[in-house]
Design an enzyme around this catalytic site. Structure first.
Site, PDB file in Angstrom:
ATOM      1  N   ASN A 114       0.871  -1.182   0.000  1.00  0.00           N
ATOM      2  CA  ASN A 114       0.000   0.000   0.000  1.00  0.00           C
ATOM      3  C   ASN A 114       0.904   1.226   0.000  1.00  0.00           C
ATOM      4  OD1 ASN A 114      -1.852   2.004   0.438  1.00  0.00           O
ATOM      5  ND2 ASN A 114      -2.274   1.448   2.576  1.00  0.00           N
TER       6      ASN A 114
ATOM      7  N   GLU B 190      -6.649   4.819   7.763  1.00  0.00           N
ATOM      8  CA  GLU B 190      -6.403   6.250   7.497  1.00  0.00           C
ATOM      9  C   GLU B 190      -7.622   6.898   6.838  1.00  0.00           C
ATOM     10  OE1 GLU B 190      -2.701   5.635   5.446  1.00  0.00           O
ATOM     11  OE2 GLU B 190      -1.826   4.981   7.348  1.00  0.00           O
TER      12      GLU B 190
ATOM     13  N   LYS C  27       0.114   4.298  -0.306  1.00  0.00           N
ATOM     14  CA  LYS C  27      -0.489   5.503   0.283  1.00  0.00           C
ATOM     15  C   LYS C  27      -0.221   6.712  -0.638  1.00  0.00           C
ATOM     16  CE  LYS C  27      -0.015   3.274   4.693  1.00  0.00           C
ATOM     17  NZ  LYS C  27       0.100   3.359   6.151  1.00  0.00           N
TER      18      LYS C  27
ATOM     19  N   SER D  96       3.330  -2.343  10.199  1.00  0.00           N
ATOM     20  CA  SER D  96       4.782  -2.449  10.384  1.00  0.00           C
ATOM     21  C   SER D  96       5.356  -3.810   9.976  1.00  0.00           C
ATOM     22  CB  SER D  96       5.172  -2.108  11.830  1.00  0.00           C
ATOM     23  OG  SER D  96       4.816  -0.763  12.110  1.00  0.00           O
TER      24      SER D  96
ATOM     25  N   HIS E 219      -9.511   1.474   4.755  1.00  0.00           N
ATOM     26  CA  HIS E 219      -8.226   1.562   5.449  1.00  0.00           C
ATOM     27  C   HIS E 219      -8.374   2.498   6.662  1.00  0.00           C
ATOM     28  CE1 HIS E 219      -4.081   2.613   6.333  1.00  0.00           C
ATOM     29  NE2 HIS E 219      -3.764   1.471   5.741  1.00  0.00           N
TER      30      HIS E 219
ATOM     31  N   GLY F 186       2.564   2.058  10.746  1.00  0.00           N
ATOM     32  CA  GLY F 186       3.553   3.119  10.616  1.00  0.00           C
ATOM     33  C   GLY F 186       4.260   3.466  11.914  1.00  0.00           C
TER      34      GLY F 186
ATOM     35  N   GLU G 280      -5.631  -4.831  10.379  1.00  0.00           N
ATOM     36  CA  GLU G 280      -4.551  -3.881  10.641  1.00  0.00           C
ATOM     37  C   GLU G 280      -4.820  -3.149  11.951  1.00  0.00           C
ATOM     38  OE1 GLU G 280      -2.421  -2.754   6.739  1.00  0.00           O
ATOM     39  OE2 GLU G 280      -4.086  -1.379   7.018  1.00  0.00           O
TER      40      GLU G 280
HETATM   41  P1  PGA Z   1       2.858   0.167   7.555  1.00  0.00           P
HETATM   42  O1  PGA Z   1       1.383   0.435   6.936  1.00  0.00           O
HETATM   43  O2  PGA Z   1       3.338  -1.138   6.972  1.00  0.00           O
HETATM   44  O3  PGA Z   1       3.682   1.332   7.144  1.00  0.00           O
HETATM   45  O4  PGA Z   1       2.677   0.053   9.040  1.00  0.00           O
HETATM   46  C1  PGA Z   1       0.469  -0.605   6.743  1.00  0.00           C
HETATM   47  C2  PGA Z   1      -0.808  -0.068   6.155  1.00  0.00           C
HETATM   48  O5  PGA Z   1      -1.251   1.020   6.571  1.00  0.00           O
HETATM   49  O6  PGA Z   1      -1.428  -0.677   5.263  1.00  0.00           O
END
Ligand code: PGA
Length: 251
Positions: A9, A95, A11, A211, A93, A171, A165
């Site tokens: 992803n 976010e 983003k 992560s 997601h 992140g 998630e």
């Molecule tokens: P990350 O993000 O691997 O940077 O923690 C995962 C995601 O938001 O899909």
């Protein structure tokens, strides 16, 4: 057999040109038959990625709008995506939920919109840190799932994957332990059995995200109910993404 899914992803990273140069480094990538490798790219990069047949990567959107068309300035519809050959999208997601006020009922509408256009959807669920600390994580994830899938039939579930998630692991460098990822994936599969039936639940791929890195993916993929990963940060760099794909081949 469920497929192993390695999904990156990106983003809000990469221009169309930098997206293309990323995938061009993957023309020699070996992907075993049981594995799917999917890049969830920003809208502007989707068309050129779909047209680039040099790399064996599938291309997904990160979002779509829940309505067919209309006065929704700045939004992108399912039919716009399918018209350029994009047949997969992320939905819900964390976010999107956090910064764009996506509620469970909007997520449910987006799932319906994707299915109405024969798209596949990776539906994201996950709890906040405070919810885990209050031991509410299973409850939170099951209500997100029940709402998102409330109008989905068991045959349509062939086009749905679930990504678990935990928000506190995205992140932040804090990965859920592989045992936590397994426990929640197992819980999700039980909910799918209740909502549909055992066979539908056993066919559905469940991904872990938060992560994930080359040095923790092996452990996560060893868990029986973790069928793949959704990776943010570590999917941006071709070297680390290649190691994630290699780990997927080994599952
Ligand atoms: P990350 O993000 O691997 O940077 O923690 C995962 C995601 O938001 O899909």
């Amino acid at each position: 057999m469920r497929k192993t899914i390695i999904a990156g992803n990106w983003k809000m990273h990469k221009t169309p040109a930098s997206a293309l140069s990323f995938v061009e480094t993957f023309s020699d990538l070996e992907i075993y038959d049981h594995v799917r490798v999917i890049i969830c790219a920003p809208y502007l990069a989707l068309e050129s990625l779909v047209q680039n047949a040099n790399a064996p990567l599938e291309v997904s959107a990160q979002n779509l709008h829940q309505e067919e068309e209309g006065a929704y300035t700045g939004e992108i519809s399912a039919s716009m995506l399918t018209s350029i050959g994009v047949g997969i999208t992320l939905i819900g997601h964390s976010e999107r939920r956090q910064y764009f006020n996506e509620t469970d009922s909007i997520v449910a509408k987006k799932v319906q919109q994707a299915l109405a256009h024969n798209m596949e959807a990776i539906v994201c669920v996950g709890e906040q840190l405070s919810e885990r600390e209050a031991d509410q994580h299973e409850f939170v994830v099951s209500s997100q799932l029940k709402e998102a899938l409330k109008d989905v039939s068991s045959s349509q579930m062939d086009r749905i994957c679930i990504a678990y998630e935990p928000v506190w692991a995205i992140g932040t460098g804090k990965t859920a332990s592989s045992l936590d990822a397994q426990a929640m994936s197992h819980h999700i599969r039980r909910i799918l059995s209740d909502l549909f039936d055992d066979e539908t639940a056993s066919r559905c791929s469940i991904l872990y995200g938060g992560s994930v890195k080359p040095d923790n993916i092996d452990e996560l993929l060893m868990e029986p109910d973790v069928d793949g990963v959704l990776v943010g940060g570590a999917s941006l760099d071709p070297v680390s993404f290649r190691s994630l794909v290699k780990a997927g081949n080994k599952k």
